[in-house]
Design a protein around this motif. Structure first.
Motif, PDB file in Angstrom:
ATOM      1  N   THR A   1      38.309  53.146  39.848  1.00 42.39           N
ATOM      2  CA  THR A   1      37.462  53.825  40.820  1.00 42.39           C
ATOM      3  C   THR A   1      38.292  54.205  42.038  1.00 42.39           C
ATOM      4  O   THR A   1      39.360  53.622  42.284  1.00 42.39           O
ATOM      5  CB  THR A   1      36.281  52.936  41.262  1.00 42.39           C
ATOM      6  OG1 THR A   1      36.797  51.713  41.808  1.00 42.39           O
ATOM      7  CG2 THR A   1      35.375  52.625  40.073  1.00 42.39           C
ATOM      8  N   HIS A   2      37.797  55.175  42.803  1.00 43.18           N
ATOM      9  CA  HIS A   2      38.507  55.653  43.994  1.00 43.18           C
ATOM     10  C   HIS A   2      38.276  54.696  45.162  1.00 43.18           C
ATOM     11  O   HIS A   2      37.670  55.045  46.184  1.00 43.18           O
ATOM     12  CB  HIS A   2      38.039  57.061  44.365  1.00 43.18           C
ATOM     13  CG  HIS A   2      38.650  58.137  43.536  1.00 43.18           C
ATOM     14  ND1 HIS A   2      39.938  58.595  43.716  1.00 43.18           N
ATOM     15  CD2 HIS A   2      38.155  58.834  42.481  1.00 43.18           C
ATOM     16  CE1 HIS A   2      40.206  59.549  42.835  1.00 43.18           C
ATOM     17  NE2 HIS A   2      39.135  59.716  42.068  1.00 43.18           N
ATOM     18  N   ARG A   3      38.758  53.503  45.026  1.00 43.62           N
ATOM     19  CA  ARG A   3      38.704  52.521  46.095  1.00 43.62           C
ATOM     20  C   ARG A   3      39.833  51.520  45.859  1.00 43.62           C
ATOM     21  O   ARG A   3      40.475  51.511  44.812  1.00 43.62           O
ATOM     22  CB  ARG A   3      37.356  51.807  46.118  1.00 43.62           C
ATOM     23  CG  ARG A   3      37.028  51.042  44.842  1.00 43.62           C
ATOM     24  CD  ARG A   3      35.669  50.380  44.927  1.00 43.62           C
ATOM     25  NE  ARG A   3      35.371  49.634  43.701  1.00 43.62           N
ATOM     26  CZ  ARG A   3      34.236  48.969  43.514  1.00 43.62           C
ATOM     27  NH1 ARG A   3      33.318  48.956  44.481  1.00 43.62           N
ATOM     28  NH2 ARG A   3      34.035  48.321  42.381  1.00 43.62           N
ATOM     29  N   GLY A   4      40.052  50.688  46.860  1.00 43.44           N
ATOM     30  CA  GLY A   4      41.130  49.719  46.734  1.00 43.44           C
ATOM     31  C   GLY A   4      42.476  50.416  46.669  1.00 43.44           C
ATOM     32  O   GLY A   4      42.805  51.297  47.480  1.00 43.44           O
ATOM     33  N   SER A   5      43.296  50.048  45.687  1.00 43.18           N
ATOM     34  CA  SER A   5      44.628  50.643  45.539  1.00 43.18           C
ATOM     35  C   SER A   5      44.572  52.108  45.155  1.00 43.18           C
ATOM     36  O   SER A   5      45.545  52.845  45.356  1.00 43.18           O
ATOM     37  CB  SER A   5      45.419  49.864  44.482  1.00 43.18           C
ATOM     38  OG  SER A   5      45.545  48.501  44.851  1.00 43.18           O
ATOM     39  N   TRP A   6      43.438  52.548  44.584  1.00 42.65           N
ATOM     40  CA  TRP A   6      43.323  53.930  44.139  1.00 42.65           C
ATOM     41  C   TRP A   6      42.572  54.799  45.139  1.00 42.65           C
ATOM     42  O   TRP A   6      42.193  55.929  44.805  1.00 42.65           O
ATOM     43  CB  TRP A   6      42.599  53.977  42.796  1.00 42.65           C
ATOM     44  CG  TRP A   6      43.239  53.137  41.733  1.00 42.65           C
ATOM     45  CD1 TRP A   6      42.918  51.861  41.392  1.00 42.65           C
ATOM     46  CD2 TRP A   6      44.331  53.519  40.898  1.00 42.65           C
ATOM     47  NE1 TRP A   6      43.738  51.412  40.387  1.00 42.65           N
ATOM     48  CE2 TRP A   6      44.613  52.406  40.055  1.00 42.65           C
ATOM     49  CE3 TRP A   6      45.095  54.678  40.762  1.00 42.65           C
ATOM     50  CZ2 TRP A   6      45.618  52.429  39.105  1.00 42.65           C
ATOM     51  CZ3 TRP A   6      46.095  54.706  39.811  1.00 42.65           C
ATOM     52  CH2 TRP A   6      46.357  53.608  38.994  1.00 42.65           C
TER      53      TRP A   6
ATOM     54  N   THR B   1      42.513  43.689  38.895  1.00 36.59           N
ATOM     55  CA  THR B   1      42.631  44.829  37.988  1.00 36.59           C
ATOM     56  C   THR B   1      41.405  45.721  37.989  1.00 36.59           C
ATOM     57  O   THR B   1      41.455  46.849  37.511  1.00 36.59           O
ATOM     58  CB  THR B   1      42.898  44.317  36.568  1.00 36.59           C
ATOM     59  OG1 THR B   1      41.911  43.335  36.250  1.00 36.59           O
ATOM     60  CG2 THR B   1      44.272  43.689  36.479  1.00 36.59           C
ATOM     61  N   ALA B   2      40.294  45.238  38.508  1.00 37.60           N
ATOM     62  CA  ALA B   2      39.097  46.071  38.606  1.00 37.60           C
ATOM     63  C   ALA B   2      39.077  46.904  39.876  1.00 37.60           C
ATOM     64  O   ALA B   2      38.162  47.699  40.075  1.00 37.60           O
ATOM     65  CB  ALA B   2      37.841  45.199  38.546  1.00 37.60           C
ATOM     66  N   GLY B   3      40.058  46.708  40.765  1.00 35.83           N
ATOM     67  CA  GLY B   3      40.090  47.451  42.007  1.00 35.83           C
ATOM     68  C   GLY B   3      39.322  46.809  43.130  1.00 35.83           C
ATOM     69  O   GLY B   3      39.224  47.378  44.213  1.00 35.83           O
ATOM     70  N   THR B   4      38.768  45.618  42.888  1.00 37.66           N
ATOM     71  CA  THR B   4      38.010  44.937  43.931  1.00 37.66           C
ATOM     72  C   THR B   4      38.963  44.402  44.994  1.00 37.66           C
ATOM     73  O   THR B   4      39.948  43.738  44.681  1.00 37.66           O
ATOM     74  CB  THR B   4      37.188  43.793  43.330  1.00 37.66           C
ATOM     75  OG1 THR B   4      36.358  44.321  42.291  1.00 37.66           O
ATOM     76  CG2 THR B   4      36.322  43.138  44.392  1.00 37.66           C
ATOM     77  N   GLU B   5      38.646  44.667  46.249  1.00 37.13           N
ATOM     78  CA  GLU B   5      39.513  44.264  47.345  1.00 37.13           C
ATOM     79  C   GLU B   5      39.162  42.872  47.826  1.00 37.13           C
ATOM     80  O   GLU B   5      37.983  42.526  47.993  1.00 37.13           O
ATOM     81  CB  GLU B   5      39.395  45.261  48.489  1.00 37.13           C
ATOM     82  CG  GLU B   5      40.296  44.947  49.679  1.00 37.13           C
ATOM     83  CD  GLU B   5      40.215  46.017  50.742  1.00 37.13           C
ATOM     84  OE1 GLU B   5      40.075  45.670  51.920  1.00 37.13           O
ATOM     85  OE2 GLU B   5      40.289  47.199  50.357  1.00 37.13           O
ATOM     86  N   HIS B   6      40.197  42.038  48.037  1.00 36.80           N
ATOM     87  CA  HIS B   6      40.024  40.699  48.553  1.00 36.80           C
ATOM     88  C   HIS B   6      40.859  40.555  49.821  1.00 36.80           C
ATOM     89  O   HIS B   6      41.888  41.186  49.970  1.00 36.80           O
ATOM     90  CB  HIS B   6      40.468  39.649  47.529  1.00 36.80           C
ATOM     91  CG  HIS B   6      39.751  39.762  46.214  1.00 36.80           C
ATOM     92  ND1 HIS B   6      38.508  39.214  45.988  1.00 36.80           N
ATOM     93  CD2 HIS B   6      40.104  40.389  45.061  1.00 36.80           C
ATOM     94  CE1 HIS B   6      38.124  39.474  44.758  1.00 36.80           C
ATOM     95  NE2 HIS B   6      39.070  40.188  44.168  1.00 36.80           N
ATOM     96  N   GLN B   7      40.427  39.688  50.707  1.00 38.38           N
ATOM     97  CA  GLN B   7      41.091  39.502  51.985  1.00 38.38           C
ATOM     98  C   GLN B   7      41.896  38.219  52.045  1.00 38.38           C
ATOM     99  O   GLN B   7      42.438  37.890  53.089  1.00 38.38           O
ATOM    100  CB  GLN B   7      40.065  39.499  53.115  1.00 38.38           C
ATOM    101  CG  GLN B   7      39.397  40.842  53.333  1.00 38.38           C
ATOM    102  CD  GLN B   7      40.361  41.915  53.780  1.00 38.38           C
ATOM    103  OE1 GLN B   7      41.345  41.644  54.458  1.00 38.38           O
ATOM    104  NE2 GLN B   7      40.109  43.165  53.395  1.00 38.38           N
ATOM    105  N   GLN B   8      41.955  37.459  50.999  1.00 38.63           N
ATOM    106  CA  GLN B   8      42.755  36.235  50.973  1.00 38.63           C
ATOM    107  C   GLN B   8      43.835  36.382  49.932  1.00 38.63           C
ATOM    108  O   GLN B   8      43.680  37.114  48.958  1.00 38.63           O
ATOM    109  CB  GLN B   8      41.895  35.001  50.667  1.00 38.63           C
ATOM    110  CG  GLN B   8      41.130  34.493  51.883  1.00 38.63           C
ATOM    111  CD  GLN B   8      39.875  35.273  52.154  1.00 38.63           C
ATOM    112  OE1 GLN B   8      39.390  35.962  51.287  1.00 38.63           O
ATOM    113  NE2 GLN B   8      39.357  35.193  53.358  1.00 38.63           N
ATOM    114  N   ILE B   9      44.898  35.646  50.134  1.00 40.93           N
ATOM    115  CA  ILE B   9      46.028  35.695  49.215  1.00 40.93           C
ATOM    116  C   ILE B   9      45.957  34.537  48.258  1.00 40.93           C
ATOM    117  O   ILE B   9      45.594  33.428  48.636  1.00 40.93           O
ATOM    118  CB  ILE B   9      47.375  35.668  49.978  1.00 40.93           C
ATOM    119  CG1 ILE B   9      48.541  35.867  48.999  1.00 40.93           C
ATOM    120  CG2 ILE B   9      47.555  34.373  50.718  1.00 40.93           C
ATOM    121  CD1 ILE B   9      48.586  37.229  48.413  1.00 40.93           C
TER     122      ILE B   9
END
Length: 487
Positions: A298-303, A477-485
């Motif tokens: 999807t057009h979010r996150g890294s894409w 891999t699904a493009g979901t953004e997370h704020q923790q490492i």
């Protein structure tokens, strides 16, 4: 009694070769220390020759190999300088181990240097820590410095790894972009050093589920790399795009094929390959693969900044099921995604075998922390933490170069091991004796007065600034953004 012996024929045999590599590396290491070189080099010597694990940083100043005071020790870490780029080039010039005979296998993972109470330390981030309780809800996110390490894996019953690179993740950075840049630099140095040439098998890179392996496969498509990453058990992937219907009223062409939910076995397509392998630690290992599977992007996150239609990144999905874990524990199935489509049964077996070797890097992290004292110092500056990290890497590399020269000095309760199976901790026990037979480029200290420390009667005018804990951007891999490492 010396635990490090040389072969009788100097200049002949493997012992002389290993001694020459160790002497050469120590000389290059000293030249990489461009400021406070003597203090930093002797600090590395103290880490290698100290009795027992490193418990505190200041205790290293009492080691005979460190001929200076404790003030010089902290001055070297706070004001010294390590040429990390030159040291990285030297690490790839050393012999690089191969897996499966001729293939280089790299493992990339993050390990945190936890600093929960260091409010005056800058560039801290929340690090995901496992094993702090029972169940997934007991995992914690603790402030610290996360370091991402790339290492070459070895074959056989060993826990040794060849460290090739390490970077600290800064707050606000995209972890996927940092990983891609780091892998591109490591592969480039391996090719320049002659470890990989045209016609050799592709360099395999194994990683855990916290990495966006599909994005990395797309970004690194121009490199000779084969990526293998772990998938969560609740992921949904799609099969190849079906052929376009000849019906003129069929509507818009489909971009994705059959839906495959990893947690729903009744909806799986027919497997492409199926193999069963007998293992010594896990019993029977059954692996099935599904060819040309891809995630929906999807057009979010890294894409988010990708122009045009999103690509279809196809690969091979592998399901590995073993009878038991070591200790007869119940084992859940393991899901992997390989960036190579059309993998046959032999390639599928190589993928899951290489991924299981990834846990050798966990043993390296444990050795760094429990024996070499990597996370022991209470250092305020993140730059000083980087210097200490590179000194620990240099110490571990010297142990790896000296392991074939070691004689097992085991404790009475320990089992004897052959020379090829000596652990890093056993090699470290006798490194002090080998040190006398190698180069010692550090110069002798010059006495100074009044000595280290703040002069009597002078107040400490330095007031440390408190810093907030930063965040970094990680995407699965699904493009979901997370704020923790992930740590």
């Amino acid at each position: 009694m010396s635990s490090m012996v040389l072969s009788p024929g100097v200049g002949q045999g493997p012992a002389a070769v290993e001694t020459g590599l160790l002497r050469q590396f120590r000389g290059v290491l000293y030249r990489c220390l461009t400021r406070r070189a003597d203090e930093l080099f002797e600090l590395t010597e103290a880490v290698l020759c100290a009795e027992g694990p490193v418990k505190t940083l200041v205790d290293l100043s009492l080691a005979p190999e460190f001929r200076r005071g404790h003030g010089a020790l902290y001055d070297g870490l706070n004001c010294g300088h390590v040429d990390a780029d030159r040291l990285r080039e030297q690490l790839v010039r050393l012999p690089v181990p191969h897996l499966f005979g001729t293939r280089i296998v790299l493992a990339v993972d993050v390990s945190p240097w936890l600093r929960p109470n260091a409010a005056t330390c800058a560039d801290r981030m929340f690090c995901h820590v496992y094993g702090r309780g029972r169940g997934r809800s007991a995992d914690q996110r603790i402030p610290g410095w996360p370091y991402q390490v790339v290492a070459a894996l070895e074959s056989g019953p060993t826990s040794w790894t060849a460290i090739l690179d390490a970077v600290r993740l800064d707050p606000g950075t995209d972890a996927t972009a940092v990983t891609a840049a780091q892998l591109r630099a490591v592969v480039g140095r391996l090719r320049e050093a002659g470890h990989w040439r045209a016609g050799d098998p592709a360099i395999m890179v194994v990683m855990d589920s916290g990495y966006d392996v599909a994005r990395l496969a797309f970004v690194l498509a121009d490199l000779p790399v084969h990526l293998v990453g772990r998938l969560r058990a609740d992921r949904v992937l799609f099969g190849p795009t079906p052929p376009r219907s000849t019906d003129p009223h069929g509507g818009r062409p489909r971009r994705h094929g059959t839906v495959m939910a990893l947690g729903e076995p009744h909806g799986w397509p027919a497997p492409t390959t199926r193999t069963t392998t007998a293992t010594a630690r896990y019993g029977q290992a059954e692996a099935i693969s599904f060819d040309r599977m891809h995630p929906r992007l999807t057009h979010r996150g890294s894409w988010a900044d990708h122009h045009g239609s999103l690509p279809i990144v196809e690969g091979t999905v592998i399901r590995l099921a073993v009878e038991h874990l070591p200790g007869q524990r119940e084992a859940k199935p393991l899901w992997l995604w390989s960036s190579v489509a059309g993998a046959d049964a032999e390639q599928v077996t190589r993928c899951w075998q290489a991924y299981l070797r990834r846990f050798d890097l966990e043993h390296t992290f444990r050795f760094w922390k429990q024996t070499l004292g990597w996370t022991t110092p209470k250092i305020r500056s993140a730059q000083a933490g980087d210097r200490w990290t590179w000194l620990v890497i240099a110490a571990h590399t010297q142990l790896r170069l000296a392991r074939h020269l070691a004689v097992d000095l085991r404790r009475p309760w320990e089992k004897p091991l052959p020379p090829e199976r000596l652990t890093p901790a056993r090699v470290r026990r006798g490194f002090r004796h080998l040190r006398a037979k190698t180069s010692q480029p550090a110069s002798a200290p010059k006495p100074s007065h009044p000595g280290p420390g703040r002069p009597p009667g002078m107040k400490n005018r330095c007031r440390a600034t408190r810093h907030d804990v930063g965040k970094t951007i990680t995407r699965d891999t699904a493009g979901t953004e997370h704020q923790q490492i992930k740590g």
